[in-house]
Design a protein around this motif. Sequence first.
Motif, PDB file in Angstrom:
ATOM      1  N   ARG A 236       0.826  -1.209   0.000  1.00 46.37           N
ATOM      2  CA  ARG A 236       0.000   0.000   0.000  1.00 46.37           C
ATOM      3  C   ARG A 236       0.860   1.259   0.000  1.00 46.37           C
ATOM      4  NH1 ARG A 236      -2.799  -3.611   3.153  1.00 46.37           N
ATOM      5  NH2 ARG A 236      -4.949  -4.020   2.466  1.00 46.37           N
ATOM      6  N   ALA A 237       2.153   1.086   0.271  1.00 44.90           N
ATOM      7  CA  ALA A 237       3.054   2.232   0.279  1.00 44.90           C
ATOM      8  C   ALA A 237       3.093   2.921  -1.083  1.00 44.90           C
ATOM      9  CB  ALA A 237       4.465   1.808   0.686  1.00 44.90           C
ATOM     10  N   THR A 238       2.870   2.164  -2.167  1.00 43.08           N
ATOM     11  CA  THR A 238       2.884   2.793  -3.492  1.00 43.08           C
ATOM     12  C   THR A 238       1.764   3.811  -3.619  1.00 43.08           C
ATOM     13  OG1 THR A 238       1.508   1.014  -4.420  1.00 43.08           O
ATOM     14  CG2 THR A 238       3.886   0.747  -4.559  1.00 43.08           C
ATOM     15  N   TYR A 239       0.583   3.474  -3.083  1.00 46.89           N
ATOM     16  CA  TYR A 239      -0.540   4.398  -3.126  1.00 46.89           C
ATOM     17  C   TYR A 239      -0.312   5.572  -2.172  1.00 46.89           C
ATOM     18  CZ  TYR A 239      -2.548   0.003  -4.844  1.00 46.89           C
ATOM     19  OH  TYR A 239      -2.778  -1.161  -5.520  1.00 46.89           O
ATOM     20  N   ALA A 240       0.210   5.252  -0.989  1.00 41.81           N
ATOM     21  CA  ALA A 240       0.424   6.287   0.015  1.00 41.81           C
ATOM     22  C   ALA A 240       1.476   7.296  -0.445  1.00 41.81           C
ATOM     23  CB  ALA A 240       0.840   5.657   1.339  1.00 41.81           C
ATOM     24  N   ASN A 241       2.574   6.809  -1.021  1.00 42.31           N
ATOM     25  CA  ASN A 241       3.630   7.714  -1.488  1.00 42.31           C
ATOM     26  C   ASN A 241       3.128   8.607  -2.614  1.00 42.31           C
ATOM     27  OD1 ASN A 241       5.456   6.624   0.334  1.00 42.31           O
ATOM     28  ND2 ASN A 241       6.270   5.140  -1.120  1.00 42.31           N
ATOM     29  N   GLY A 242       2.301   8.046  -3.494  1.00 46.11           N
ATOM     30  CA  GLY A 242       1.726   8.854  -4.561  1.00 46.11           C
ATOM     31  C   GLY A 242       0.805   9.923  -4.019  1.00 46.11           C
ATOM     32  N   ALA A 243       0.017   9.575  -2.994  1.00 49.12           N
ATOM     33  CA  ALA A 243      -0.903  10.546  -2.392  1.00 49.12           C
ATOM     34  C   ALA A 243      -0.147  11.686  -1.726  1.00 49.12           C
ATOM     35  CB  ALA A 243      -1.803   9.851  -1.375  1.00 49.12           C
ATOM     36  N   VAL A 244       0.939  11.373  -1.057  1.00 48.72           N
ATOM     37  CA  VAL A 244       1.755  12.422  -0.421  1.00 48.72           C
ATOM     38  C   VAL A 244       2.385  13.314  -1.493  1.00 48.72           C
ATOM     39  CG1 VAL A 244       3.822  12.857   0.968  1.00 48.72           C
ATOM     40  CG2 VAL A 244       2.175  11.115   1.681  1.00 48.72           C
ATOM     41  N   ARG A 245       2.833  12.711  -2.570  1.00 42.75           N
ATOM     42  CA  ARG A 245       3.355  13.507  -3.694  1.00 42.75           C
ATOM     43  C   ARG A 245       2.281  14.442  -4.219  1.00 42.75           C
ATOM     44  NH1 ARG A 245       6.844  10.898  -8.691  1.00 42.75           N
ATOM     45  NH2 ARG A 245       6.957  12.736 -10.037  1.00 42.75           N
ATOM     46  N   GLY A 246       1.052  13.931  -4.323  1.00 46.59           N
ATOM     47  CA  GLY A 246      -0.061  14.760  -4.768  1.00 46.59           C
ATOM     48  C   GLY A 246      -0.365  15.885  -3.802  1.00 46.59           C
ATOM     49  N   ALA A 247      -0.269  15.608  -2.495  1.00 40.90           N
ATOM     50  CA  ALA A 247      -0.546  16.628  -1.486  1.00 40.90           C
ATOM     51  C   ALA A 247       0.461  17.765  -1.564  1.00 40.90           C
ATOM     52  CB  ALA A 247      -0.549  15.995  -0.102  1.00 40.90           C
ATOM     53  N   LYS A 248       1.728  17.433  -1.750  1.00 40.28           N
ATOM     54  CA  LYS A 248       2.753  18.481  -1.864  1.00 40.28           C
ATOM     55  C   LYS A 248       2.527  19.338  -3.104  1.00 40.28           C
ATOM     56  CE  LYS A 248       6.346  15.761  -1.653  1.00 40.28           C
ATOM     57  NZ  LYS A 248       7.792  15.375  -1.629  1.00 40.28           N
ATOM     58  N   TRP A 249       2.165  18.698  -4.203  1.00 42.12           N
ATOM     59  CA  TRP A 249       1.891  19.424  -5.448  1.00 42.12           C
ATOM     60  C   TRP A 249       0.675  20.318  -5.282  1.00 42.12           C
ATOM     61  CZ3 TRP A 249      -2.244  19.424  -8.899  1.00 42.12           C
ATOM     62  CH2 TRP A 249      -1.993  19.924 -10.180  1.00 42.12           C
ATOM     63  N   LEU A 250      -0.342  19.797  -4.591  1.00 40.27           N
ATOM     64  CA  LEU A 250      -1.596  20.524  -4.450  1.00 40.27           C
ATOM     65  C   LEU A 250      -1.462  21.740  -3.544  1.00 40.27           C
ATOM     66  CD1 LEU A 250      -4.537  20.082  -5.454  1.00 40.27           C
ATOM     67  CD2 LEU A 250      -5.029  19.100  -3.211  1.00 40.27           C
ATOM     68  N   ALA A 251      -0.539  21.678  -2.601  1.00 43.31           N
ATOM     69  CA  ALA A 251      -0.394  22.762  -1.623  1.00 43.31           C
ATOM     70  C   ALA A 251      -0.074  24.096  -2.288  1.00 43.31           C
ATOM     71  CB  ALA A 251       0.677  22.404  -0.596  1.00 43.31           C
ATOM     72  N   ALA A 252       0.509  24.040  -3.477  1.00 44.30           N
ATOM     73  CA  ALA A 252       0.890  25.273  -4.173  1.00 44.30           C
ATOM     74  C   ALA A 252      -0.147  25.700  -5.207  1.00 44.30           C
ATOM     75  CB  ALA A 252       2.250  25.075  -4.852  1.00 44.30           C
ATOM     76  N   LYS A 253      -1.276  24.988  -5.267  1.00 43.52           N
ATOM     77  CA  LYS A 253      -2.276  25.274  -6.283  1.00 43.52           C
ATOM     78  C   LYS A 253      -3.446  26.071  -5.714  1.00 43.52           C
ATOM     79  CE  LYS A 253      -0.138  23.083  -9.519  1.00 43.52           C
ATOM     80  NZ  LYS A 253       0.420  23.813 -10.677  1.00 43.52           N
ATOM     81  N   GLY A 254      -4.100  26.792  -6.617  1.00 39.14           N
ATOM     82  CA  GLY A 254      -5.352  27.441  -6.262  1.00 39.14           C
ATOM     83  C   GLY A 254      -6.488  26.461  -6.478  1.00 39.14           C
ATOM     84  N   LYS A 255      -7.679  26.969  -6.633  1.00 41.26           N
ATOM     85  CA  LYS A 255      -8.843  26.103  -6.818  1.00 41.26           C
ATOM     86  C   LYS A 255      -8.745  25.320  -8.118  1.00 41.26           C
ATOM     87  CE  LYS A 255     -11.529  29.832  -8.919  1.00 41.26           C
ATOM     88  NZ  LYS A 255     -12.715  30.708  -8.791  1.00 41.26           N
ATOM     89  N   GLY A 256      -9.437  24.183  -8.157  1.00 41.42           N
ATOM     90  CA  GLY A 256      -9.463  23.365  -9.360  1.00 41.42           C
ATOM     91  C   GLY A 256      -9.553  21.892  -9.011  1.00 41.42           C
ATOM     92  N   LEU A 257     -10.063  21.097  -9.949  1.00 43.82           N
ATOM     93  CA  LEU A 257     -10.129  19.652  -9.791  1.00 43.82           C
ATOM     94  C   LEU A 257      -9.063  19.023 -10.674  1.00 43.82           C
ATOM     95  CD1 LEU A 257     -11.509  17.102  -8.661  1.00 43.82           C
ATOM     96  CD2 LEU A 257     -13.092  17.209 -10.614  1.00 43.82           C
ATOM     97  N   PHE A 258      -8.158  18.286 -10.062  1.00 44.08           N
ATOM     98  CA  PHE A 258      -7.015  17.699 -10.758  1.00 44.08           C
ATOM     99  C   PHE A 258      -7.006  16.187 -10.533  1.00 44.08           C
ATOM    100  CE2 PHE A 258      -5.955  21.904  -9.036  1.00 44.08           C
ATOM    101  CZ  PHE A 258      -5.657  22.602 -10.199  1.00 44.08           C
ATOM    102  N   ASP A 259      -6.114  15.497 -11.261  1.00 42.99           N
ATOM    103  CA  ASP A 259      -5.877  14.084 -10.989  1.00 42.99           C
ATOM    104  C   ASP A 259      -4.384  13.817 -11.016  1.00 42.99           C
ATOM    105  OD1 ASP A 259      -5.137  13.946 -13.672  1.00 42.99           O
ATOM    106  OD2 ASP A 259      -6.964  12.924 -14.309  1.00 42.99           O
TER     107      ASP A 259
END
Length: 268
Positions: A236-259
């Motif tokens: 499950r670490a593969t999913y968790a690591n990807g989610a954390v990567r997504g969280a870091k990327w998202l922290a610098a974004k404004g509104k919007g729906l991304f994947d």
Amino acid sequence: MTRIAVAGAAGRMGKALVQAVFQDPETTLTVATDRPGSSLIGADAGELAGVGRLDVALVDSLENGLAEFDVLIDFTSPESTIRHIEICEAGGQGVVIGTTGLTEEQKNRLVEAGNKIPVVFAPNMSVGVNLIFKLLETAARVMGEDSDIEIVEAHHRHKVDAPSGTALHMGEIIADTLGRDLSQCAVYGREGHTGARDKDTIGFSTIRGGDIVGEHNAMFIAEGERVEIGIRSASRATYANGAVRGAKWLAAKGKGLFDMQDVLGLRE
């Protein structure tokens, strides 16, 4: 440093997320939740996840720590995810959603949320799986019209939805590339006298058993050859690591729906 909240931190996936946040030097866990009434409320999230004490006690509501995080990571249930979206809309926080089994109405709710806050929603957070999604577009363009297409997925016995969100998204990518409507061409399992195969259908087969983390395989079966595009997840670490990567990327974004295709820069 991105401050992370993890929903459902006492569950199997929640613990993996806590571990991933702890291991990433650019993130810190500040809020962890579990379901109301859980006997684990008040326990230290780090100790539950096996990474040592983090001084982050499990709470029964995200609202209890609303001012303490920048991004929520949510792999809970559709109903809980929608409640959490509403809370984050009020607080202005971003949300990374790995929850599967959402209805079309619930998915539309995420679209609405993207008009107010930044949201990453993906049926699978794995970096490898998202690379597979990209490869499927190419395979469908090159072989799709001349092949029978079948998708096989396998997961552990505890998974409650079928086919998996990842398998369905694989089908959606292939169908969209071929100009088909998945709701009209999907075949979910076969039994009895089914007749000859309709070449324009996309078949799905589901396996549930043991502790299989996740396996997905798409087959393009033509006369004389078969191309398979697949991936096996061992942890499950593969999913968790990807989610954390997504969280870091998202922290610098404004509104919007991304994947995750946006997160990984795979958009053309």
